[in-house]
Write a protein that holds these residues in place. Structure first.
Motif, PDB file in Angstrom:
ATOM      1  N   THR A 187       0.803  -1.227   0.000  1.00 11.30           N
ATOM      2  CA  THR A 187       0.000   0.000   0.000  1.00 11.30           C
ATOM      3  C   THR A 187       0.836   1.275   0.000  1.00 11.30           C
ATOM      4  O   THR A 187       0.286   2.362   0.135  1.00 11.30           O
ATOM      5  CB  THR A 187      -0.947   0.027   1.217  1.00 11.30           C
ATOM      6  N   ALA A 188       2.142   1.162  -0.160  1.00 13.49           N
ATOM      7  CA  ALA A 188       3.011   2.344  -0.195  1.00 13.49           C
ATOM      8  C   ALA A 188       3.950   2.244  -1.386  1.00 13.49           C
ATOM      9  O   ALA A 188       4.621   1.232  -1.580  1.00 13.49           O
ATOM     10  CB  ALA A 188       3.815   2.476   1.096  1.00 13.49           C
ATOM     11  N   MET A 189       3.995   3.297  -2.161  1.00 11.00           N
ATOM     12  CA  MET A 189       4.782   3.318  -3.387  1.00 11.00           C
ATOM     13  C   MET A 189       5.448   4.684  -3.515  1.00 11.00           C
ATOM     14  O   MET A 189       4.892   5.704  -3.116  1.00 11.00           O
ATOM     15  CB  MET A 189       3.856   3.049  -4.570  1.00 11.00           C
ATOM     16  N   VAL A 190       6.652   4.704  -4.098  1.00 12.78           N
ATOM     17  CA  VAL A 190       7.379   5.950  -4.303  1.00 12.78           C
ATOM     18  C   VAL A 190       7.782   6.045  -5.769  1.00 12.78           C
ATOM     19  O   VAL A 190       8.202   5.056  -6.374  1.00 12.78           O
ATOM     20  CB  VAL A 190       8.636   6.031  -3.414  1.00 12.78           C
ATOM     21  N   SER A 191       7.642   7.247  -6.330  1.00 15.71           N
ATOM     22  CA  SER A 191       8.074   7.486  -7.702  1.00 15.71           C
ATOM     23  C   SER A 191       9.009   8.690  -7.726  1.00 15.71           C
ATOM     24  O   SER A 191       8.941   9.575  -6.869  1.00 15.71           O
ATOM     25  CB  SER A 191       6.873   7.736  -8.619  1.00 15.71           C
ATOM     26  N   SER A 192       9.895   8.727  -8.726  1.00 16.54           N
ATOM     27  CA  SER A 192      10.834   9.833  -8.872  1.00 16.54           C
ATOM     28  C   SER A 192      10.763  10.361 -10.294  1.00 16.54           C
ATOM     29  O   SER A 192      10.471   9.619 -11.229  1.00 16.54           O
ATOM     30  CB  SER A 192      12.262   9.387  -8.554  1.00 16.54           C
ATOM     31  N   SER A 193      11.063  11.656 -10.453  1.00 16.28           N
ATOM     32  CA  SER A 193      10.907  12.281 -11.759  1.00 16.28           C
ATOM     33  C   SER A 193      12.143  13.070 -12.158  1.00 16.28           C
ATOM     34  O   SER A 193      13.068  13.273 -11.378  1.00 16.28           O
ATOM     35  CB  SER A 193       9.673  13.181 -11.777  1.00 16.28           C
ATOM     36  N   GLN A 194      12.099  13.514 -13.415  1.00 21.44           N
ATOM     37  CA  GLN A 194      13.241  14.173 -14.029  1.00 21.44           C
ATOM     38  C   GLN A 194      13.635  15.466 -13.328  1.00 21.44           C
ATOM     39  O   GLN A 194      14.782  15.895 -13.394  1.00 21.44           O
ATOM     40  CB  GLN A 194      12.904  14.457 -15.498  1.00 21.44           C
ATOM     41  N   ASP A 195      12.681  16.099 -12.645  1.00 18.04           N
ATOM     42  CA  ASP A 195      12.981  17.355 -11.954  1.00 18.04           C
ATOM     43  C   ASP A 195      13.462  17.148 -10.522  1.00 18.04           C
ATOM     44  O   ASP A 195      13.605  18.103  -9.765  1.00 18.04           O
ATOM     45  CB  ASP A 195      11.771  18.277 -11.962  1.00 18.04           C
ATOM     46  N   GLY A 196      13.709  15.898 -10.135  1.00 18.74           N
ATOM     47  CA  GLY A 196      14.252  15.618  -8.809  1.00 18.74           C
ATOM     48  C   GLY A 196      13.217  15.409  -7.727  1.00 18.74           C
ATOM     49  O   GLY A 196      13.572  15.227  -6.559  1.00 18.74           O
ATOM     50  N   GLN A 197      11.929  15.401  -8.074  1.00 18.97           N
ATOM     51  CA  GLN A 197      10.892  15.257  -7.060  1.00 18.97           C
ATOM     52  C   GLN A 197      10.591  13.784  -6.778  1.00 18.97           C
ATOM     53  O   GLN A 197      10.497  12.965  -7.689  1.00 18.97           O
ATOM     54  CB  GLN A 197       9.609  15.947  -7.511  1.00 18.97           C
ATOM     55  N   LEU A 198      10.419  13.464  -5.498  1.00 19.17           N
ATOM     56  CA  LEU A 198       9.962  12.143  -5.061  1.00 19.17           C
ATOM     57  C   LEU A 198       8.572  12.281  -4.466  1.00 19.17           C
ATOM     58  O   LEU A 198       8.316  13.205  -3.685  1.00 19.17           O
ATOM     59  CB  LEU A 198      10.904  11.545  -4.013  1.00 19.17           C
ATOM     60  N   ILE A 199       7.672  11.372  -4.829  1.00 16.58           N
ATOM     61  CA  ILE A 199       6.308  11.384  -4.303  1.00 16.58           C
ATOM     62  C   ILE A 199       6.006  10.022  -3.684  1.00 16.58           C
ATOM     63  O   ILE A 199       6.287   8.983  -4.269  1.00 16.58           O
ATOM     64  CB  ILE A 199       5.278  11.701  -5.408  1.00 16.58           C
ATOM     65  N   LEU A 200       5.435  10.074  -2.476  1.00 18.61           N
ATOM     66  CA  LEU A 200       4.979   8.868  -1.780  1.00 18.61           C
ATOM     67  C   LEU A 200       3.477   8.724  -2.025  1.00 18.61           C
ATOM     68  O   LEU A 200       2.705   9.656  -1.759  1.00 18.61           O
ATOM     69  CB  LEU A 200       5.266   8.977  -0.284  1.00 18.61           C
ATOM     70  N   TRP A 201       3.071   7.561  -2.514  1.00 18.15           N
ATOM     71  CA  TRP A 201       1.662   7.297  -2.807  1.00 18.15           C
ATOM     72  C   TRP A 201       1.111   6.316  -1.785  1.00 18.15           C
ATOM     73  O   TRP A 201       1.676   5.236  -1.583  1.00 18.15           O
ATOM     74  CB  TRP A 201       1.509   6.697  -4.212  1.00 18.15           C
ATOM     75  N   ASP A 202       0.032   6.695  -1.124  1.00 21.33           N
ATOM     76  CA  ASP A 202      -0.641   5.817  -0.169  1.00 21.33           C
ATOM     77  C   ASP A 202      -1.771   5.121  -0.909  1.00 21.33           C
ATOM     78  O   ASP A 202      -2.747   5.748  -1.317  1.00 21.33           O
ATOM     79  CB  ASP A 202      -1.190   6.640   0.999  1.00 21.33           C
ATOM     80  N   LEU A 203      -1.648   3.806  -1.097  1.00 21.65           N
ATOM     81  CA  LEU A 203      -2.634   3.041  -1.855  1.00 21.65           C
ATOM     82  C   LEU A 203      -3.585   2.267  -0.952  1.00 21.65           C
ATOM     83  O   LEU A 203      -4.271   1.358  -1.400  1.00 21.65           O
ATOM     84  CB  LEU A 203      -1.912   2.066  -2.802  1.00 21.65           C
ATOM     85  N   ASN A 204      -3.646   2.644   0.309  1.00 16.40           N
ATOM     86  CA  ASN A 204      -4.557   2.008   1.249  1.00 16.40           C
ATOM     87  C   ASN A 204      -5.969   2.526   0.997  1.00 16.40           C
ATOM     88  O   ASN A 204      -6.248   3.706   1.135  1.00 16.40           O
ATOM     89  CB  ASN A 204      -4.117   2.333   2.688  1.00 16.40           C
TER      90      ASN A 204
END
Length: 502
Positions: free
Chosen positions: A428-445
């Motif tokens: 239920t927890a996922m992290v993605s990273s992008s070209q501009d250096g941002q990391l986002i945590l996704w709560d899939l619960n």
């Protein structure tokens, strides 16, 4: 009008009739002086945030005519601010990109009050977008310096590590809900890949400096390194399941195997073009390698001292960007490619499912969640896509057609640049990273998002809403439920917590 414009697909006047915007098959929207016919401006090129296919419809916001919406065959809606500077020159400044349609968009229109935008698509749907409301369900957790290609988790999911082009490596501790700082390292030159050993002791990094660095996460010090491991950028690292070998892949067309005890080379695996994706099978007897070629190389490591010629997995038509084995159901493998497709393979039979398309853009990375039934793919159109595997056709017994992944919910939006990697910390927890250096945590619960929907409307869900979003339809509606409520009721209500999921 300018001869550079190709076939015109959409037209819109401002209320005063002084400005005209046209959409074109040349991938631009054009601004004209409606009285003189003078060309004033055009939207950005595709590599600078513009559309990547024909612009089919354009619209002025009736309540703010400095705001313009454009839609395209690239499946996206883009918002622009029109600006006129002191020298009377005009420009389009992109403010947002919305991805939700799965096929070409042909038409768009603002509501009279300017708060809503409708888009109609070949996917047989009309989507209502709430203007100036961030369509995001993830939480930004870090802003690193430059591109973040390197993103990985420890084997038990209790750590997350990310590396950027400036050479910064940041490690966080994950307690199941939140991330806290654990360690930081500096890798000389940019970091392009990270890999944990299976015992969690080591974190390996590599990139532009062609050297492999191995860090001890507990002590915060470098444990060992292999200088000049390759003659070009190193784009992938992977430890064997027993941690006795470390594999590396480079633009120099070679994959190499290193002894983690002696730090000496064991073998060199030659390819025709540069390689940048690696995956060991569950017992370490096979190594899959992919890169600029469309075929995936399957190397037999039964005897690392003598490795025969590889087998090939043929299915993609362009570069293969990422490989991921299913953690629960080997020999299932997922791959993504610049051909904009995701494939699932049975490596034992070398068969793959029919290709599934993302949002008409390259998919840079793919990952399975720990339970093995979901995948996530990172895309060049700033989104993350979630996919589900069919239990019977894919996980219980291989069925080449029935195992084709199906999309879950709407695309996850929030990144402002192409998404380059995605990893799961838990189911239920996922992290993605992008070209501009941002990391986002996704709560899939699901309970978290259903509760968030309740907070938006400040009441319990009525019976029909419960039926639509909770009872019996969890997966397909999980990631669209909150957007549905936000679209209808807004999102600025107090953070109260009525009980709506009893």
């Amino acid at each position: 009008m300018d001869t550079e414009v190709k076939e015109i697909r959409g037209l819109a006047f401002n209320s005063a009739g002084s400005l005209l915007i046209s959409g074109s098959t040349d991938q631009h929207a054009w601004l004209w002086n409606a009285k003189t016919g003078e060309q004033l401006a055009k939207t950005a090129n595709r590599n600078a945030g513009g559309h990547i296919n024909a612009v089919t419809s354009v619209a002025f916001n009736p309540q703010n005519e400095n705001q313009v919406a454009t839609v395209s065959w690239d499946n996206t809606v883009r918002f622009w601010d029109l600006k006129q500077n002191e020298s009377d020159t005009w420009s389009f400044n992109r403010t947002d990109t919305l991805a939700g349609h799965s096929n070409s968009i042909w038409a768009t229109a603002f509501s009279p009050d300017g708060k809503w935008l409708a888009s109609g698509s070949s996917d047989h749907s009309v989507i209502l977008w709430k203007v100036n409301q961030a369509n995001q369900i993830g939480t930004p957790i870090a802003q690193m310096q430059g591109e973040v290609w390197a993103l990985t988790t420890s084997p038990n999911g209790d750590q997350l590590a990310a590396g950027d082009e400036a050479g910064n490596i940041h490690v966080w501790k994950f307690d199941g809900k939140s991330l806290t700082d654990l360690a930081k390292f500096n890798h000389p030159g940019g970091v392009l890949t990270l890999a944990y050993s299976h015992d969690g002791k080591w974190l390996a990094s590599a990139g532009y400096d062609k050297t492999i660095h191995v860090w001890d996460v507990q002590t915060g010090k470098e444990a060992w390194k292999v200088e000049n491991a390759h003659t070009d950028q190193i784009w992938a690292l992977a430890f064997s399941p027993d941690d006795h070998m470390l594999a590396s892949a480079s633009f120099d067309t070679k994959a190499k195997l290193w002894d983690t005890t002696t730090h000496q080379i064991i073998s060199t695996l030659d390819h025709q073009q540069g390689v940048f994706a690696l995956a060991f099978n569950v017992d370490g007897t096979q190594l899959l390698v992919a890169g600029f070629e469309p075929n995936i190389y399957l190397w037999d490591l039964t005897n690392p001292a003598y490795i025969p010629q590889p087998g090939l997995l043929a299915g993609h038509i362009y570069s293969v960007n990422s490989l991921a084995y299913n953690p629960q159901y080997p020999p299932l493998l997922a791959s993504t490619s610049d051909d904009k497709t995701l494939l699932v393979w049975d490596v034992a039979t070398k068969e793959h499912t029919p290709a599934v398309l993302g949002l008409n853009e390259s998919m840079e990375a793919v990952a399975f969640r720990p339970s093995g039934d979901w995948l996530a793919s990172a895309t060049d159109n700033n989104t993350v896509l979630l996919w589900q595997l069919d239990q019977k056709a894919c996980l219980d017994k291989w069925d080449v057609s029935g195992c084709q992944p199906s999309r879950i919910g709407a695309p996850l939006v929030g990144h402002r640049a192409p998404v380059e990697n995605v990893v799961f910390l838990s189911d239920t927890a996922m992290v993605s990273s992008s070209q501009d250096g941002q990391l986002i945590l996704w709560d899939l619960n699901k309970s978290y998002w259903y509760q968030k929907a309740c907070n938006i409307v400040n009441r319990q869900l009525n019976p029909s809403e419960k039926l639509q979003f909770i009872d019996g339809k969890l997966n397909p509606t999980l990631l669209t439920a909150v957007n549905w409520f936000s679209d209808r009721f807004g999102s600025g209500t107090p953070d109260v917590k009525p009980s709506c999921i009893e």
